[in-house]
Design a protein around this motif. Structure first.
Motif, mmCIF file in Angstrom:
data_model
loop_
_atom_site.group_PDB
_atom_site.id
_atom_site.type_symbol
_atom_site.label_atom_id
_atom_site.label_comp_id
_atom_site.label_asym_id
_atom_site.label_seq_id
_atom_site.Cartn_x
_atom_site.Cartn_y
_atom_site.Cartn_z
ATOM 1 N N PHE A 78 -50.145 20.221 -18.029
ATOM 2 C CA PHE A 78 -51.281 19.297 -17.970
ATOM 3 C C PHE A 78 -51.777 19.160 -16.538
ATOM 4 N N GLU A 79 -53.085 19.059 -16.382
ATOM 5 C CA GLU A 79 -53.663 18.713 -15.089
ATOM 6 C C GLU A 79 -53.662 17.187 -15.016
ATOM 7 N N ALA A 80 -53.012 16.647 -14.003
ATOM 8 C CA ALA A 80 -52.839 15.196 -13.938
ATOM 9 C C ALA A 80 -52.792 14.732 -12.487
ATOM 10 N N LYS A 81 -53.088 13.449 -12.291
ATOM 11 C CA LYS A 81 -53.045 12.900 -10.930
ATOM 12 C C LYS A 81 -51.621 12.641 -10.464
ATOM 13 N N ASP A 82 -50.690 12.437 -11.431
ATOM 14 C CA ASP A 82 -49.285 12.195 -11.095
ATOM 15 C C ASP A 82 -48.444 12.354 -12.369
ATOM 16 N N PHE A 83 -47.132 12.128 -12.240
ATOM 17 C CA PHE A 83 -46.233 12.297 -13.384
ATOM 18 C C PHE A 83 -46.551 11.310 -14.510
ATOM 19 N N ASP A 84 -46.907 10.076 -14.168
ATOM 20 C CA ASP A 84 -47.242 9.091 -15.201
ATOM 21 C C ASP A 84 -48.436 9.554 -16.036
ATOM 22 N N ASP A 85 -49.444 10.075 -15.360
ATOM 23 C CA ASP A 85 -50.629 10.582 -16.050
ATOM 24 C C ASP A 85 -50.267 11.771 -16.940
ATOM 25 N N ALA A 86 -49.430 12.681 -16.432
ATOM 26 C CA ALA A 86 -49.006 13.850 -17.214
ATOM 27 C C ALA A 86 -48.206 13.422 -18.440
ATOM 28 N N HIS A 87 -47.299 12.455 -18.262
ATOM 29 C CA HIS A 87 -46.505 11.981 -19.401
ATOM 30 C C HIS A 87 -47.386 11.285 -20.444
ATOM 31 N N ALA A 88 -48.400 10.573 -20.000
ATOM 32 C CA ALA A 88 -49.324 9.924 -20.942
ATOM 33 C C ALA A 88 -50.070 10.978 -21.764
ATOM 34 N N LYS A 89 -50.546 12.013 -21.095
ATOM 35 C CA LYS A 89 -51.223 13.110 -21.808
ATOM 36 C C LYS A 89 -50.261 13.798 -22.767
ATOM 37 N N ALA A 90 -49.036 14.032 -22.307
ATOM 38 C CA ALA A 90 -48.035 14.711 -23.133
ATOM 39 C C ALA A 90 -47.659 13.875 -24.350
ATOM 40 N N ALA A 91 -47.600 12.563 -24.189
ATOM 41 C CA ALA A 91 -47.266 11.692 -25.326
ATOM 42 C C ALA A 91 -48.285 11.862 -26.443
ATOM 43 N N VAL A 92 -49.554 11.889 -26.091
ATOM 44 C CA VAL A 92 -50.618 12.058 -27.088
ATOM 45 C C VAL A 92 -50.545 13.445 -27.714
ATOM 46 N N GLU A 93 -50.447 14.486 -26.859
ATOM 47 C CA GLU A 93 -50.440 15.868 -27.356
ATOM 48 C C GLU A 93 -49.227 16.137 -28.233
ATOM 49 N N SER A 94 -48.036 15.705 -27.808
ATOM 50 C CA SER A 94 -46.821 16.003 -28.562
ATOM 51 C C SER A 94 -46.761 15.236 -29.883
ATOM 52 N N GLU A 95 -47.248 14.002 -29.890
ATOM 53 C CA GLU A 95 -47.293 13.252 -31.150
ATOM 54 C C GLU A 95 -48.250 13.918 -32.143
ATOM 55 N N MET A 96 -49.394 14.395 -31.654
ATOM 56 C CA MET A 96 -50.343 15.084 -32.521
ATOM 57 C C MET A 96 -49.741 16.396 -33.036
ATOM 58 N N TYR A 97 -49.078 17.153 -32.158
ATOM 59 C CA TYR A 97 -48.433 18.413 -32.538
ATOM 60 C C TYR A 97 -47.375 18.157 -33.613
ATOM 61 N N ALA A 98 -46.549 17.126 -33.404
ATOM 62 C CA ALA A 98 -45.504 16.792 -34.377
ATOM 63 C C ALA A 98 -46.115 16.381 -35.718
ATOM 64 N N LYS A 99 -47.148 15.559 -35.679
ATOM 65 C CA LYS A 99 -47.784 15.085 -36.911
ATOM 66 C C LYS A 99 -48.439 16.239 -37.676
ATOM 67 N N GLU A 100 -49.178 17.081 -36.965
ATOM 68 C CA GLU A 100 -49.865 18.216 -37.603
ATOM 69 C C GLU A 100 -48.894 19.192 -38.262
ATOM 70 N N ASN A 101 -47.696 19.327 -37.695
ATOM 71 C CA ASN A 101 -46.717 20.298 -38.198
ATOM 72 C C ASN A 101 -45.574 19.667 -38.976
ATOM 73 N N GLU A 102 -45.639 18.344 -39.152
ATOM 74 C CA GLU A 102 -44.605 17.592 -39.868
ATOM 75 C C GLU A 102 -43.238 17.777 -39.211
ATOM 76 N N PHE A 103 -43.214 17.741 -37.858
ATOM 77 C CA PHE A 103 -41.991 17.811 -37.069
ATOM 78 C C PHE A 103 -41.588 16.398 -36.667
ATOM 79 N N ILE A 104 -40.351 16.254 -36.220
ATOM 80 C CA ILE A 104 -39.889 14.991 -35.658
ATOM 81 C C ILE A 104 -39.759 15.193 -34.157
ATOM 82 N N LEU A 105 -40.379 14.330 -33.375
ATOM 83 C CA LEU A 105 -40.397 14.425 -31.921
ATOM 84 C C LEU A 105 -39.267 13.607 -31.316
#
Length: 105
Positions: free
Chosen positions: A29-56
């Motif tokens: 992720f392109e981010a201003k800092d680690f907090d920003d990257a983790h926030a982006k990752a939280a959204v992306e990974s939850e969507m990835y898990a939901k779309e594929n019926e995985f558990i995160l």
């Protein structure tokens, strides 16, 4: 802005022998800092898990990248594992069992 890769772990499914399958996945992720990257990752990974019926798994680890400009939200690593363990036990065995503790050195 910095490029920060975030690793997430998923319960991917169960194979035909009843063994759990886990996915280790790294997305940058392109981010201003680690907090920003983790926030982006939280959204992306939850969507990835939901779309594929995985558990995160809730813990994510970040790595600052260097070098050339990358693509925001691009998957840079994915590997599957099999184990007769729950998601929590798999995470503990693979990522916490052998953690280096400087104070023990």
């Amino acid at each position: 802005m910095e490029w920060i890769a975030i690793r997430s772990i998923y319960h991917f499914g169960v194979n035909k022998n009843g063994v759990n399958i886990f996915e280790e996945r790294v997305v940058v992720f392109e981010a201003k800092d680690f907090d920003d990257a983790h926030a982006k990752a939280a959204v992306e990974s939850e969507m990835y898990a939901k779309e594929n019926e995985f558990i995160l798994h809730p813990e994510q680890i970040g790595y600052k990248q260097d070098g050339e400009q990358l693509i925001d939200g691009y998957e840079v690593w994915s590997e599957l594992f099999e184990a007769d363990l729950t998601l929590e036990l798999f995470y503990s065995e693979r990522y916490e069992k052998y953690v280096y503790h400087k104070e023990n050195a």
